[in-house]
Design a protein around this motif. Structure first.
Motif, mmCIF file in Angstrom:
data_model
loop_
_atom_site.group_PDB
_atom_site.id
_atom_site.type_symbol
_atom_site.label_atom_id
_atom_site.label_comp_id
_atom_site.label_asym_id
_atom_site.label_seq_id
_atom_site.Cartn_x
_atom_site.Cartn_y
_atom_site.Cartn_z
ATOM 1 N N SER A 308 10.971 -18.422 6.575
ATOM 2 C CA SER A 308 12.335 -17.047 6.187
ATOM 3 C C SER A 308 12.829 -17.561 6.264
ATOM 4 O O SER A 308 14.013 -18.714 6.961
ATOM 5 C CB SER A 308 11.833 -16.090 6.992
ATOM 6 N N GLY A 309 13.421 -17.025 4.898
ATOM 7 C CA GLY A 309 15.312 -17.449 4.823
ATOM 8 C C GLY A 309 15.614 -18.234 3.548
ATOM 9 O O GLY A 309 15.084 -18.714 2.986
ATOM 10 N N ASP A 310 16.797 -18.259 3.288
ATOM 11 C CA ASP A 310 17.586 -19.305 1.683
ATOM 12 C C ASP A 310 17.210 -20.600 2.460
ATOM 13 O O ASP A 310 16.591 -21.015 0.819
ATOM 14 C CB ASP A 310 19.017 -18.318 1.469
ATOM 15 N N TRP A 311 17.401 -20.781 2.888
ATOM 16 C CA TRP A 311 17.234 -22.531 2.871
ATOM 17 C C TRP A 311 16.710 -23.106 4.043
ATOM 18 O O TRP A 311 16.360 -24.514 4.444
ATOM 19 C CB TRP A 311 18.516 -23.381 2.674
ATOM 20 N N GLU A 312 16.656 -22.133 5.063
ATOM 21 C CA GLU A 312 16.203 -22.445 7.198
ATOM 22 C C GLU A 312 15.129 -23.090 6.750
ATOM 23 O O GLU A 312 15.401 -24.156 8.099
ATOM 24 C CB GLU A 312 15.903 -21.176 7.834
ATOM 25 N N GLY A 313 13.667 -22.951 5.983
ATOM 26 C CA GLY A 313 12.675 -23.725 5.719
ATOM 27 C C GLY A 313 13.064 -25.424 5.384
ATOM 28 O O GLY A 313 12.170 -26.009 5.097
ATOM 29 N N ALA A 314 14.018 -25.769 4.647
ATOM 30 C CA ALA A 314 13.830 -27.150 3.814
ATOM 31 C C ALA A 314 13.723 -27.842 4.627
ATOM 32 O O ALA A 314 14.089 -27.918 5.826
ATOM 33 C CB ALA A 314 15.161 -26.945 3.285
ATOM 34 N N PRO A 315 12.991 -28.802 4.108
ATOM 35 C CA PRO A 315 12.305 -30.245 5.090
ATOM 36 C C PRO A 315 13.494 -31.620 5.482
ATOM 37 O O PRO A 315 14.599 -31.543 4.273
ATOM 38 C CB PRO A 315 10.975 -30.649 4.647
ATOM 39 N N THR A 316 13.028 -31.871 6.150
ATOM 40 C CA THR A 316 13.920 -33.470 6.710
ATOM 41 C C THR A 316 13.556 -33.884 6.185
ATOM 42 O O THR A 316 11.595 -33.832 5.138
ATOM 43 C CB THR A 316 13.868 -33.811 7.501
#
Length: 332
Positions: A308-316
């Motif tokens: 959930s979220g605009d960018w929170e799930g972006a992976p390293t």
């Protein structure tokens, strides 16, 4: 620095149900360009964001969040005469989210060409940073959202493209059409001019016609390959078409390549396109070929859809391989 981007970043309020019924809301920030910047920073690339926020607490949240995510914010300006924009997310059905914007007259819509030029000049002076792959390529990333906000924001984007062309900085353009901001005719008038300048042109399949050269054969407009060929002939370096659950296709002068999407449980589709762009540009900065760029793009897009979220799930970068793990795996 390797990547420079600018645009409007707003404070986002994400509800837990219908807005008219009240309830609680989670506070964060959202903006297409800053979403891409955060995605790139998490993948190990030096990136800076420029834009205008209000001289208010909302603006402080925007700048503080981006800085905390490792994004350079030296190009951010405070506007004493306009507020930071606001966006509300309302989950209405499983997989369906309504979005409500409060951005008219916002600081982000008033970003000035002079401010962007100063920030971009500083980016150029800093030289090309070495990303995770050690490649000193520099990229300017823009979206059609900024062009739609105001004539001032559009002029700032044009000036940034001029500077990029003068200094061998690659131009990445995500069409990102928003019908609430401008009509298809208005968008097409701008995108037809901008698309040939793009080294990397990214669009969904329904956005691509906005970029087609004037006079393009109407019947041929239904053929994605012919659309891409026309755009390549007009000057675009490569054309990347986002197809959602069907994956993505890249078109270059050497041919076309398609990759399927990664299958994940869909939690929230918001921000998936920006995560896709971050993955594609990350692999480009690493010097990867088209197949590897698309593979990383659909991978980062899947991470976004699964959270959930605009960018929170972006992976390293270290997390990119997690999608290959078996369900129920505990990573220690």
């Amino acid at each position: 620095m390797s990547v420079f981007t600018f645009g409007e970043t707003m404070v986002s309020l994400r509800g837990d149900g219908q807005l008219k019924l009240g309830g609680t809301m989670a506070v964060s920030v959202a903006g297409a360009e800053s979403n891409v910047a955060i995605g790139l920073a998490r993948l190990g690339h030096p990136v800076c964001w420029a834009g205008a926020v209000g001289a208010d607490e909302a603006g402080e949240l925007v700048v503080r969040t981006l800085r905390a995510e490792g994004v350079g914010v030296e190009g951010a300006t405070r506007d004493d005469a306009a507020p930071t924009g606001l966006v509300l997310f309302e989950p209405r059905l499983p997989g369906v989210t309504r979005v409500h914007y409060y951005r008219a007259g916002s600081a982000g819509s008033r970003v000035a060409a002079d401010d962007v030029e100063r920030a971009f000049t500083a980016f150029l002076r800093a030289g090309a940073g070495e990303g995770a792959g050690g490649d000193p390529v520099r990229v300017l990333h823009l979206t059609g959202i900024t062009a739609a906000l105001s004539s001032a924001a559009r002029s700032a984007a044009v000036r940034a493209m001029e500077l990029a062309s003068e200094h061998d900085v690659l131009i990445s353009l995500d069409v990102n059409y928003r019908s609430r901001l401008w009509s298809t005719d208005e968008a097409s008038a701008v995108m037809r001019d901008w698309a040939p300048r793009a080294d990397v042109l990214i669009a969904s399949d329904d956005e691509l016609p906005l970029c087609l050269p004037e006079g393009f054969a109407e019947g041929a407009a239904e053929d994605p390959a012919l659309r891409a060929e026309a755009l390549l002939e007009a000057g675009a370096g490569e054309v990347v078409v986002k197809l959602g659950a069907a994956g993505a296709t890249a078109y270059t002068l050497q041919g076309e390549l398609h990759v399927p999407a990664r299958t994940v449980p869909a939690v929230d589709p918001v921000g998936a396109g920006d995560a896709f762009v971050a993955g594609y540009l990350s692999a480009l900065l690493d010097g990867s070929d088209t197949a590897a760029r698309l593979d990383r793009a659909v991978t980062t897009g899947a991470f976004a859809v699964a959270a959930s979220g605009d960018w929170e799930g972006a992976p390293t970068r270290a997390e990119l391989g997690l999608l290959a793990a078996e369900p129920g795996t505990v990573v220690r």
